[in-house]
Design a protein around this motif. Structure first.
Motif: not given
Ligand code: FE
Ligand code: FE
Ligand code: MG
Length: 167
Positions: A151-157, A104-110
């Motif tokens: 979103l990228q910082s959430l993914k990093e966490d 979900i994060l990857d889709q929304n980052i794109a």
């Protein structure tokens, strides 16, 4: 429609309205993608991620509101049929078919990266031609830049948490 306000636009109003309506269609798709993603999301940190997705959904809807205001000011008509959204949007709707938080994060980052490019283009198209739309595009762009970073910082966490967990 404000006549003097329209006269000072230094480009074809029809072309400008097409760009604004494309952005408008894109915002509705982004709104729905976030809104639904927040409901179905599964996996680690899902509550924190869902809260951010829900907030972003409301912000995308606000972008749609800002765009309609400008479209109407210019004497245009906002897209009346949602069936047109897919056709007009510069950014794809990425259906959240896999509820896993990272997907979900990857889709929304794109999606945000596409939105950033689209508003940069709208700024380039209106620079020195339509200051009002330029300023609007800048306001929205600033928020899309913020969304990408959130979103990228959430993914990093999430990545850090997973890496530590495997030690
Ligand atoms: Fe947006
Ligand atoms: Fe956004
Ligand atoms: Mg945010």
């Amino acid at each position: 429609m404000g006549t003097r306000g329209r006269e000072i636009v230094g480009m074809k109003v029809g072309k400008l309205l097409n760009l604004l309506n494309a952005a408008y269609a894109s915002e509705w798709l982004a709104y729905y993608q976030y809104w639904l993603g927040a409901k179905i999301i599964k996996g680690p940190m899902k509550d924190a991620v869902a809260a951010e997705l829900t907030l972003h959904a409301t912000e995308e809807l606000n972008h749609a509101t800002l765009l309609t205001t400008r479209i109407i000011q210019l004497g245009g008509t906002p897209v009346v049929d949602p069936k047109q959204w897919f056709k007009l949007s510069p950014c794809a709707y990425d259906a959240p078919e896999d509820p896993y938080v990272v997907t979900i994060l990857d889709q929304n980052i794109a999606g945000e990266q596409c939105a950033i490019s689209a508003y940069k283009k709208l700024m380039d198209a209106t620079k020195d031609k339509d200051m009002v739309t330029y300023n609007l595009a800048l306001t929205i762009l600033s928020q899309e830049v913020e969304h990408e970073e959130d979103l990228q910082s959430l993914k990093e966490d999430l990545d850090l948490m997973v890496a530590r967990g495997h030690k």
